[in-house]
Motif scaffolding. Structure first.
Motif, mmCIF file in Angstrom:
data_model
loop_
_atom_site.group_PDB
_atom_site.id
_atom_site.type_symbol
_atom_site.label_atom_id
_atom_site.label_comp_id
_atom_site.label_asym_id
_atom_site.label_seq_id
_atom_site.Cartn_x
_atom_site.Cartn_y
_atom_site.Cartn_z
ATOM 1 N N SER A 236 67.107 45.104 35.016
ATOM 2 C CA SER A 236 67.318 43.596 34.459
ATOM 3 C C SER A 236 66.860 43.239 33.163
ATOM 4 O O SER A 236 66.132 44.060 32.593
ATOM 5 C CB SER A 236 66.574 42.484 35.462
ATOM 6 O OG SER A 236 65.110 42.870 35.562
ATOM 7 N N GLU A 290 59.783 43.719 36.627
ATOM 8 C CA GLU A 290 60.862 42.829 36.363
ATOM 9 C C GLU A 290 60.052 41.479 36.348
ATOM 10 O O GLU A 290 59.333 41.303 37.348
ATOM 11 C CB GLU A 290 62.037 43.153 37.081
ATOM 12 C CG GLU A 290 62.865 44.321 37.383
ATOM 13 C CD GLU A 290 63.908 44.209 38.301
ATOM 14 O OE1 GLU A 290 64.872 43.671 38.039
ATOM 15 O OE2 GLU A 290 63.933 44.831 39.505
ATOM 16 N N ASP A 292 61.809 37.167 36.509
ATOM 17 C CA ASP A 292 63.122 36.254 36.739
ATOM 18 C C ASP A 292 63.272 35.501 35.152
ATOM 19 O O ASP A 292 62.466 34.315 35.156
ATOM 20 C CB ASP A 292 62.759 35.080 37.739
ATOM 21 C CG ASP A 292 63.016 36.005 39.292
ATOM 22 O OD1 ASP A 292 63.295 36.982 39.405
ATOM 23 O OD2 ASP A 292 62.574 35.185 40.348
ATOM 24 N N PHE A 668 75.812 35.619 37.810
ATOM 25 C CA PHE A 668 74.325 36.016 37.599
ATOM 26 C C PHE A 668 73.248 35.208 38.527
ATOM 27 O O PHE A 668 73.645 34.047 38.813
ATOM 28 C CB PHE A 668 73.938 35.929 36.139
ATOM 29 C CG PHE A 668 73.937 34.793 35.678
ATOM 30 C CD1 PHE A 668 72.898 33.648 35.544
ATOM 31 C CD2 PHE A 668 75.348 34.145 34.931
ATOM 32 C CE1 PHE A 668 73.182 32.310 34.914
ATOM 33 C CE2 PHE A 668 75.653 32.998 34.534
ATOM 34 C CZ PHE A 668 74.374 31.929 34.587
ATOM 35 N N ARG A 671 67.544 36.799 38.092
ATOM 36 C CA ARG A 671 66.944 37.988 37.647
ATOM 37 C C ARG A 671 67.905 39.002 36.932
ATOM 38 O O ARG A 671 67.563 39.554 35.901
ATOM 39 C CB ARG A 671 66.445 38.735 38.706
ATOM 40 C CG ARG A 671 65.803 40.236 38.360
ATOM 41 C CD ARG A 671 65.067 40.631 39.570
ATOM 42 N NE ARG A 671 63.661 39.912 39.524
ATOM 43 C CZ ARG A 671 62.517 40.224 40.379
ATOM 44 N NH1 ARG A 671 62.565 41.296 40.774
ATOM 45 N NH2 ARG A 671 61.529 39.414 40.325
ATOM 46 N N ARG A 672 69.139 38.999 37.101
ATOM 47 C CA ARG A 672 70.304 39.831 36.723
ATOM 48 C C ARG A 672 71.534 39.644 36.797
ATOM 49 O O ARG A 672 71.999 38.625 37.455
ATOM 50 C CB ARG A 672 70.084 41.417 37.167
ATOM 51 C CG ARG A 672 70.333 41.453 38.928
ATOM 52 C CD ARG A 672 70.237 42.748 39.269
ATOM 53 N NE ARG A 672 68.925 43.224 39.246
ATOM 54 C CZ ARG A 672 68.023 43.066 39.940
ATOM 55 N NH1 ARG A 672 68.037 42.497 40.996
ATOM 56 N NH2 ARG A 672 66.719 44.035 39.609
ATOM 57 N N THR A 674 75.071 39.636 38.170
ATOM 58 C CA THR A 674 75.988 40.424 39.402
ATOM 59 C C THR A 674 77.322 40.884 39.359
ATOM 60 O O THR A 674 77.731 41.312 40.340
ATOM 61 C CB THR A 674 75.685 39.205 40.647
ATOM 62 O OG1 THR A 674 76.539 37.930 39.982
ATOM 63 C CG2 THR A 674 74.161 38.872 40.696
#
Length: 746
Positions: A236, A290, A292, A668, A671-672, A674
């Motif tokens: 991420s 990672e 957020d 998204f 966190r990442r 999508t």
């Protein structure tokens, strides 16, 4: 400034001397970027203008009858190399079959910055036309002396110069003459009436190879001993690599090297499928730390952009006046999401490091900018980095091509002498490319009793729309941020006026007695964003032209008439009238019939092509799906170089905009990203492509204007206005997906 024969380096100068070639260099536009490379100490000093901008050889005539022209602009599928060939062929009076092109090569060509902003024909074409005019003037003056006839009496056909008495000499026979001082101080371009190629639909140079499957793309490159590579992106944004199974991956068949540098991880193998398998194994074994770090999505993103994100606020344009008592007022908020370039083929690069020099092949839009950042990251002198453009899947903006170039170069540096071909995976492209920024546009306005706008207020919130390589205060290449000794990204900044970035096309071309345009540049980017075709113009024109329709309804005036009464520019009025006539505007569907028609207009960047669009749409009552059945456009781009090529650009822009407007948005979570595949990123499919009809208004007495990005903004607004016409209600948030539309159907 006096013309000179120029050379790029000692070896090229030696070649020119042996071949007797004529090379033309000249001082041109200060908007072009200076090339920092000064070349070897014994090279001829390059011509520069007062600002120090350097312009090397643009044109070379060889004794074998060939003509080589050099351009810093690159082919992205828009057909500019064909258009340039028409310009060169006409200005020199030579057949196009003689022409060879060197495009986007830091070792040979001029630095024309980035191929962007619809400036290729408008600026690059002008540069070539000027170079050819000067070359032709030199040659005619030399021929005049040789043939004993005035230069004005000479005629040229495919490089053969004829005097009235029948004597002839060719360009190629004149190359041994003293041509440096032969040209007059001024060498004007040909009158338009004398053009034979410009203004005609010459077939594209690049299409045959693409259609027949000839090696045409960067992905087709094969060099002796080349290895294939893949990169493992972090889990991420901002994630740190803790561990991975290095020994296990190195033991896999075909694996030659695994490279780790901080949180950067990549692998090279003998075969491509082996590299992919090794990359998958690395990805599965990697452990990451990672956080957020991403913003909220949906309408929460719009709220966060307006109230929670750090911004730099600038008043872009202001005209003070008074709103009369009794004026009707309206306020509306519009938005667009993060959107991807969505290149059909994932980004790719080939790199080779040998004898202290890095050679990179990339489908970058800015070879010189990329070279600058590669030089800094790799710690190499600028002259030891060569970047050459090779065509790949189109993107029209800053996608992941430059990132892939650094990835390939890092592996090439680790494996000296071995060519490395690195290609991204689809999930890498979607998840990590710089997106077109999400935007929020809030408009307020007032109309008086006569149906005229008396107040106009436009605010826009957006991330920067140009975070390309080459920035002076940071490195805009993804992997450089994850190295053990990381580089910082450049600070957020807007594209300066008059082009603008997030504020592009926010200033209305319409004439209002009172107006204010404010840009809120988001300075801390939650998601990486950079140049996507049209930059901020797509969102701003969508909002501006949607609001014009809403104001027209508030005033009780037809949308076409309402626009015309607020426009003074005759060329703007002409494209609106032309598209209304072509589409028979008076036959609009009745409001609320689930079929609708809408119009929109803009002059791209308020200084390039004029484009007006009428959209016809139909809504499926059961599903809420919107179908754009037809898009009609009228275009004024000044002198038309290649009519078919211009239509192609507008047609492509209309269809691309329809896809953006109806379907496209990046997903998204906190966190990442999508969105990882085409299944996650719905785009317009072939059965959904609308019919398109393009009317060209040719103005041969006016300069050519940039056209490639002119249609996207007005197409989006025209679709939005047509949808409001069909539903009797308005959607202001892009894209117009089925769920949002169905909620409005009574």
């Amino acid at each position: 400034m006096k013309n000179r024969i120029l050379s790029h380096d000692a070896s090229r100068r030696s070649f020119l001397k042996r071949s007797g070639a004529l090379t033309i260099g000249f001082t041109l536009f200060p908007v072009l970027q200076a090339d920092a490379q000064q070349g070897p100490a014994n090279a001829m000093k390059p011509v520069t203008d007062e600002a120090g901008h350097r312009f090397d050889s643009w044109l070379r005539l060889n004794r074998d009858g060939s003509v080589v022209f050099y351009t810093g602009k690159v082919e992205l599928g828009q057909g500019i190399l064909t258009a340039f060939s028409q310009i060169v062929g006409d200005e020199l009076d030579v057949a196009m079959t003689r022409l060879r092109i060197v495009s986007g090569d830091t070792a040979q060509g001029p630095n024309e910055g980035v191929t962007s902003g619809s400036q290729s024909v408008e600026v690059g074409g002008r540069a070539l036309r000027t170079a050819c005019a000067k070359a032709r003037a030199r040659l005619l003056q030399a021929a005049s002396q040789k043939l004993g006839a005035p230069a004005t009496a000479l005629k040229v056909a495919d490089g053969r110069i004829s005097a009235p008495d029948g004597k002839t000499v060719t360009y190629w026979q004149l190359l041994g003459e003293d041509l440096e001082t032969a040209a007059p101080a001024e060498a004007p371009a040909k009158p338009v009436a004398q053009y034979q190629l410009v203004g005609t639909s010459v077939p594209r140079r690049d299409i045959p190879g693409k259609v027949t499957g000839a090696p045409a793309y960067l992905q087709d490159m094969r060099l002796p001993g080349m290895l294939f590579a893949r990169v493992v992106r972090p889990a991420s944004p901002g994630a740190k690599l803790l561990s991975f199974d290095e020994a296990g991956v190195k033991a896999l068949p075909g694996v030659v090297a695994v490279l780790r540098d901080g949180s950067y991880l990549a692998v090279a193998a003998k075969r491509e499928e082996q590299a992919i398998k090794a990359m998958r194994a690395l990805k599965a074994s990697a452990k990451w730390e990672e956080t957020d770090s991403l913003p909220p999505s949906g309408m929460d993103l719009v709220a966060a952009m307006i109230s929670a994100m750090p911004v730099q606020t600038t008043v872009i344009n202001e005209k003070k006046g008074e709103t009369p008592a009794g004026a009707k007022t309206l306020e509306a908020l519009y938005s667009r999401p993060y959107q991807a370039h969505a290149s059909i083929g994932p980004s790719c690069s080939v790199a080779r490091f040998s004898d202290g020099k890095m050679e990179v092949w990339s489908h970058t839009q800015g070879v010189f900018n990329l070279r600058t950042d590669l030089s800094k990251v790799l710690g190499l002198p600028l002259q030891n980095v060569i970047v050459r453009h090779r065509e790949s899947a189109g993107c029209y903006g800053h996608n992941a091509a430059d990132d892939a170039a650094l990835d390939a170069a890092l592996l090439a540096r680790a494996l000296p002498g071995t060519p490395i071909k690195l290609q991204l995976m689809r999930e890498d492209e979607f998840g990590w490319e710089p997106f077109g920024s999400a935007m929020a546009m809030r408009l307020r306005g007032a109309v008086d009793g006569s149906g005229r706008i008396v107040d106009w207020q436009h605010e826009v919130w957006s991330q920067p729309h140009s975070m390309r390589p080459g920035d002076s205060d940071g490195i805009n290449l993804l992997s450089s941020w994850y190295l053990a000794q990381p580089f910082k990204a450049a600070s957020a900044k807007n594209v300066p006026p008059p082009s603008g970035g997030s504020d592009r096309n926010a200033v209305p071309l319409y004439k209002f007695p009172q107006q204010k345009v404010v840009n809120h540049l988001i300075t801390s980017a939650p998601l990486r964003a950079s140049s996507l075709r049209t930059l901020g113009a797509y969102g701003n024109v969508f909002a501006l032209e949607s609001f014009m329709d809403e104001m027209a309804a508030l005033a009780g005036v037809d949308p076409v008439e309402f626009r015309l009464r607020h426009l003074e520019d005759p060329r703007a009025r002409a494209v609106i009238q032309a598209v209304a006539d072509k589409a028979q505007w008076s036959s609009q569907p009745a409001r609320g019939s689930l079929q609708g028609r809408g119009i929109a207009f803009s002059q791209y960047k308020n200084q390039a092509s004029y484009v007006a669009v009428i959209a016809d749409v139909a809504v499926d009552r059961a599903s809420g799906d919107v179908r754009v059945s037809r898009l009609t456009a009228a275009v004024d781009a000044g002198l038309v170089v290649n009519p078919d090529g211009l239509r192609n650009q507008i047609e492509g822009g209309l269809i691309q905009s329809a896809s953006w407007t109806l379907r496209e948005a990046i997903g998204f979570d906190r966190r990442r990203v999508t969105t990882a595949s085409w299944a996650d990123y719905p785009a317009l499919r072939f059965p959904d492509v609308p019919a398109v009809d393009v009317v060209l208004i040719d103005r041969p007495d006016r300069p050519s204007l940039g056209v490639g990005e002119g249609a996207q903004g007005p197409a989006a607004a025209a679709i939005g206005n047509a949808l409001a016409n069909a539903l009797g209600k308005r959607l202001r948030d892009l894209p117009f997906n089925a769920a949002g539309v169905k909620a409005l159907i009574a």
